[in-house]
Write a protein that holds these residues in place. Structure first.
Motif, PDB file in Angstrom:
ATOM      1  N   ASP A  21     -31.424  27.994  82.522  1.00  0.00           N
ATOM      2  CA  ASP A  21     -30.651  27.743  81.319  1.00  0.00           C
ATOM      3  C   ASP A  21     -30.389  26.249  81.147  1.00  0.00           C
ATOM      4  O   ASP A  21     -30.478  25.465  82.097  1.00  0.00           O
ATOM      5  N   PHE A  22     -30.026  25.873  79.935  1.00  0.00           N
ATOM      6  CA  PHE A  22     -29.773  24.465  79.599  1.00  0.00           C
ATOM      7  C   PHE A  22     -28.616  24.393  78.605  1.00  0.00           C
ATOM      8  O   PHE A  22     -28.514  25.224  77.698  1.00  0.00           O
ATOM      9  N   THR A  23     -27.736  23.399  78.801  1.00  0.00           N
ATOM     10  CA  THR A  23     -26.635  23.184  77.875  1.00  0.00           C
ATOM     11  C   THR A  23     -26.471  21.701  77.602  1.00  0.00           C
ATOM     12  O   THR A  23     -26.515  20.888  78.517  1.00  0.00           O
ATOM     13  N   THR A  24     -26.271  21.344  76.352  1.00  0.00           N
ATOM     14  CA  THR A  24     -25.933  19.992  75.961  1.00  0.00           C
ATOM     15  C   THR A  24     -24.613  20.016  75.212  1.00  0.00           C
ATOM     16  O   THR A  24     -24.339  20.945  74.443  1.00  0.00           O
ATOM     17  N   TYR A  25     -23.807  18.970  75.418  1.00  0.00           N
ATOM     18  CA  TYR A  25     -22.463  18.921  74.860  1.00  0.00           C
ATOM     19  C   TYR A  25     -22.331  17.720  73.931  1.00  0.00           C
ATOM     20  O   TYR A  25     -22.855  16.639  74.197  1.00  0.00           O
ATOM     21  N   CYS A  26     -21.588  17.917  72.882  1.00  0.00           N
ATOM     22  CA  CYS A  26     -21.401  16.902  71.852  1.00  0.00           C
ATOM     23  C   CYS A  26     -19.895  16.716  71.633  1.00  0.00           C
ATOM     24  O   CYS A  26     -19.172  17.696  71.439  1.00  0.00           O
ATOM     25  N   ASN A  27     -19.433  15.457  71.692  1.00  0.00           N
ATOM     26  CA  ASN A  27     -18.005  15.192  71.534  1.00  0.00           C
ATOM     27  C   ASN A  27     -17.785  14.086  70.506  1.00  0.00           C
ATOM     28  O   ASN A  27     -18.396  13.016  70.604  1.00  0.00           O
TER      29      ASN A  27
ATOM     30  N   TRP B 108     -27.086  20.522  64.184  1.00  0.00           N
ATOM     31  CA  TRP B 108     -27.932  20.298  65.350  1.00  0.00           C
ATOM     32  C   TRP B 108     -29.373  20.165  64.898  1.00  0.00           C
ATOM     33  O   TRP B 108     -29.832  20.911  64.020  1.00  0.00           O
ATOM     34  N   TYR B 109     -30.067  19.213  65.508  1.00  0.00           N
ATOM     35  CA  TYR B 109     -31.465  18.936  65.208  1.00  0.00           C
ATOM     36  C   TYR B 109     -32.268  18.901  66.512  1.00  0.00           C
ATOM     37  O   TYR B 109     -31.736  18.563  67.571  1.00  0.00           O
ATOM     38  N   LYS B 110     -33.551  19.208  66.389  1.00  0.00           N
ATOM     39  CA  LYS B 110     -34.474  19.099  67.518  1.00  0.00           C
ATOM     40  C   LYS B 110     -35.607  18.156  67.130  1.00  0.00           C
ATOM     41  O   LYS B 110     -36.149  18.248  66.010  1.00  0.00           O
ATOM     42  N   GLN B 111     -35.941  17.260  68.041  1.00  0.00           N
ATOM     43  CA  GLN B 111     -37.045  16.330  67.797  1.00  0.00           C
ATOM     44  C   GLN B 111     -38.062  16.478  68.921  1.00  0.00           C
ATOM     45  O   GLN B 111     -37.760  16.184  70.080  1.00  0.00           O
ATOM     46  N   ARG B 112     -39.245  16.944  68.591  1.00  0.00           N
ATOM     47  CA  ARG B 112     -40.314  17.028  69.585  1.00  0.00           C
ATOM     48  C   ARG B 112     -40.831  15.626  69.872  1.00  0.00           C
ATOM     49  O   ARG B 112     -40.739  14.740  69.019  1.00  0.00           O
TER      50      ARG B 112
ATOM     51  N   THR C  97     -41.875  25.380  75.325  1.00  0.00           N
ATOM     52  CA  THR C  97     -41.773  25.045  73.902  1.00  0.00           C
ATOM     53  C   THR C  97     -40.416  24.462  73.533  1.00  0.00           C
ATOM     54  O   THR C  97     -40.231  23.937  72.422  1.00  0.00           O
ATOM     55  N   ASP C  98     -39.442  24.526  74.457  1.00  0.00           N
ATOM     56  CA  ASP C  98     -38.111  23.964  74.185  1.00  0.00           C
ATOM     57  C   ASP C  98     -38.053  22.464  74.441  1.00  0.00           C
ATOM     58  O   ASP C  98     -37.044  21.821  74.145  1.00  0.00           O
ATOM     59  N   VAL C  99     -39.117  21.898  74.983  1.00  0.00           N
ATOM     60  CA  VAL C  99     -39.145  20.465  75.291  1.00  0.00           C
ATOM     61  C   VAL C  99     -38.865  19.633  74.041  1.00  0.00           C
ATOM     62  O   VAL C  99     -39.396  19.919  72.958  1.00  0.00           O
ATOM     63  N   GLY C 100     -38.050  18.602  74.197  1.00  0.00           N
ATOM     64  CA  GLY C 100     -37.740  17.713  73.084  1.00  0.00           C
ATOM     65  C   GLY C 100     -36.368  17.100  73.272  1.00  0.00           C
ATOM     66  O   GLY C 100     -35.743  17.252  74.315  1.00  0.00           O
ATOM     67  N   THR C 101     -35.921  16.407  72.238  1.00  0.00           N
ATOM     68  CA  THR C 101     -34.585  15.814  72.245  1.00  0.00           C
ATOM     69  C   THR C 101     -33.723  16.550  71.240  1.00  0.00           C
ATOM     70  O   THR C 101     -34.130  16.743  70.091  1.00  0.00           O
ATOM     71  N   TYR C 102     -32.545  16.944  71.677  1.00  0.00           N
ATOM     72  CA  TYR C 102     -31.610  17.688  70.834  1.00  0.00           C
ATOM     73  C   TYR C 102     -30.470  16.752  70.423  1.00  0.00           C
ATOM     74  O   TYR C 102     -29.827  16.127  71.264  1.00  0.00           O
ATOM     75  N   PHE C 103     -30.271  16.673  69.121  1.00  0.00           N
ATOM     76  CA  PHE C 103     -29.223  15.813  68.556  1.00  0.00           C
ATOM     77  C   PHE C 103     -28.167  16.658  67.856  1.00  0.00           C
ATOM     78  O   PHE C 103     -28.494  17.600  67.137  1.00  0.00           O
ATOM     79  N   CYS C 104     -26.917  16.262  68.038  1.00  0.00           N
ATOM     80  CA  CYS C 104     -25.883  16.776  67.157  1.00  0.00           C
ATOM     81  C   CYS C 104     -25.593  15.694  66.124  1.00  0.00           C
ATOM     82  O   CYS C 104     -25.864  14.516  66.350  1.00  0.00           O
ATOM     83  N   ALA C 105     -25.071  16.099  64.990  1.00  0.00           N
ATOM     84  CA  ALA C 105     -24.733  15.154  63.921  1.00  0.00           C
ATOM     85  C   ALA C 105     -23.437  15.620  63.285  1.00  0.00           C
ATOM     86  O   ALA C 105     -23.363  16.723  62.742  1.00  0.00           O
ATOM     87  N   GLY C 106     -22.426  14.762  63.363  1.00  0.00           N
ATOM     88  CA  GLY C 106     -21.128  15.110  62.815  1.00  0.00           C
ATOM     89  C   GLY C 106     -20.956  14.545  61.416  1.00  0.00           C
ATOM     90  O   GLY C 106     -21.330  13.406  61.152  1.00  0.00           O
TER      91      GLY C 106
ATOM     92  N   TYR D 208     -20.729  11.606  52.781  1.00  0.00           N
ATOM     93  CA  TYR D 208     -22.183  11.650  52.721  1.00  0.00           C
ATOM     94  C   TYR D 208     -22.869  11.121  53.974  1.00  0.00           C
ATOM     95  O   TYR D 208     -24.074  11.075  54.034  1.00  0.00           O
ATOM     96  N   LYS D 209     -22.100  10.712  54.957  1.00  0.00           N
ATOM     97  CA  LYS D 209     -22.708  10.123  56.140  1.00  0.00           C
ATOM     98  C   LYS D 209     -22.570  11.041  57.340  1.00  0.00           C
ATOM     99  O   LYS D 209     -21.474  11.502  57.653  1.00  0.00           O
ATOM    100  N   TYR D 210     -23.684  11.301  57.964  1.00  0.00           N
ATOM    101  CA  TYR D 210     -23.678  11.999  59.239  1.00  0.00           C
ATOM    102  C   TYR D 210     -23.806  10.984  60.358  1.00  0.00           C
ATOM    103  O   TYR D 210     -24.633  10.083  60.288  1.00  0.00           O
ATOM    104  N   ILE D 211     -23.011  11.123  61.405  1.00  0.00           N
ATOM    105  CA  ILE D 211     -23.102  10.279  62.579  1.00  0.00           C
ATOM    106  C   ILE D 211     -23.818  11.084  63.660  1.00  0.00           C
ATOM    107  O   ILE D 211     -23.325  12.132  64.087  1.00  0.00           O
ATOM    108  N   PHE D 212     -24.976  10.586  64.062  1.00  0.00           N
ATOM    109  CA  PHE D 212     -25.767  11.298  65.066  1.00  0.00           C
ATOM    110  C   PHE D 212     -25.324  10.925  66.477  1.00  0.00           C
ATOM    111  O   PHE D 212     -24.985   9.778  66.762  1.00  0.00           O
ATOM    112  N   GLY D 213     -25.338  11.920  67.341  1.00  0.00           N
ATOM    113  CA  GLY D 213     -25.134  11.668  68.751  1.00  0.00           C
ATOM    114  C   GLY D 213     -26.360  10.991  69.346  1.00  0.00           C
ATOM    115  O   GLY D 213     -27.394  10.872  68.692  1.00  0.00           O
TER     116      GLY D 213
END
Lengths: 110, 112
Positions: free
Chosen positions: A18-24, A34-38, A82-91, A96-101
């Motif tokens: 399993d894998f978990t990422t946290y966003c604060n 949440w976004y995924k970037q391969r 297939t889950d490989v990549g970078t996972y971003f949260c964006a608040g 109109y502005k999202y701040i990406f983690g």
């Protein structure tokens, strides 16, 4: 200004683990995405959470929004290559502005 | 359906040169965004346009200018390129303020 931090920065797991990422966030958020970037690709939208305490699932992915709407998590059950990549949260900051983690880069070892 | 199209995909510039990155979307979105992505830094907002005719600064606007030419097109200009602007640049578009953003494939820009 508003800051969105993600941990861990990197995570290597064996396939099936399993894998978990946290966003604060430093401030309360209206919603979080949440976004995924391969590798070599562009960010792709996964999901949006709006309500306090909200939990959403997409197959093996579970997304949570904290009760105070300042943190969120993404949990992947039984990772696959297939889950490989970078996972971003964006608040969403409300203007109109999202701040990406900073993102969590996931590597899955077969 | 192309979505968000960015040109060029790759570019090498010399310090002091200028260039314009082009972005067009065919999803009839009101909002458009320019981000830069550096290793370990995530995505940082350069400029955004909430609607046709309006533009606003993001987190890192210095050294850049933008033009929202019409509802479809949003360009990013580097007037005098510097090595610190070496990065991958992404354009994105979205609907209302809380809608998902759709990203282009990016422009990989190197400044020597």
């Amino acid at each position: 200004g508003q800051q969105v931090m993600q941990i861990p920065q990197y995570q290597h797991v064996q396939e099936g683990e399993d894998f978990t990422t946290y966003c604060n966030s430093s401030t309360t958020l209206s919603n979080i995405q949440w976004y995924k970037q391969r590798p070599g690709g562009h960010p792709v939208f996964l999901i949006q959470l709006v309500k306090s305490g909200e939990v959403k699932k997409q197959k093996r992915l579970t997304f949570q929004f904290g009760e105070a709407k300042k943190n969120s998590s993404l949990h992947i059950t039984a990772t696959q290559t297939t889950d490989v990549g970078t996972y971003f949260c964006a608040g969403f900051s409300g203007t109109y502005k999202y701040i990406f983690g900073t993102g969590t880069r996931l590597k899955v070892l077969a | 359906n192309a979505g968000v199209t960015q040109t060029p995909k790759f570019q090498v510039l010399k310090t002091g040169q200028s260039m314009t990155l082009q972005c067009a979307q065919d999803m009839n979105h009101n909002s458009m965004y320019w981000y830069r992505q550096d290793p370990g830094m995530g995505l940082r907002l350069i400029y955004y346009s909430a609607s046709e005719g309006t533009t606003d600064k993001g987190e890192v606007p210095n050294g850049y200018n933008v033009s929202r030419l019409n509802k479809r097109e949003f360009s990013l200009r580097l007037e005098s390129a510097a090595p610190s602007q070496t990065s991958v640049y992404f354009c994105a578009s979205g609907g209302y303020s809380n809608q998902p953003q759709h990203f282009g494939d990016g422009t990989r820009l190197s400044i020597l």
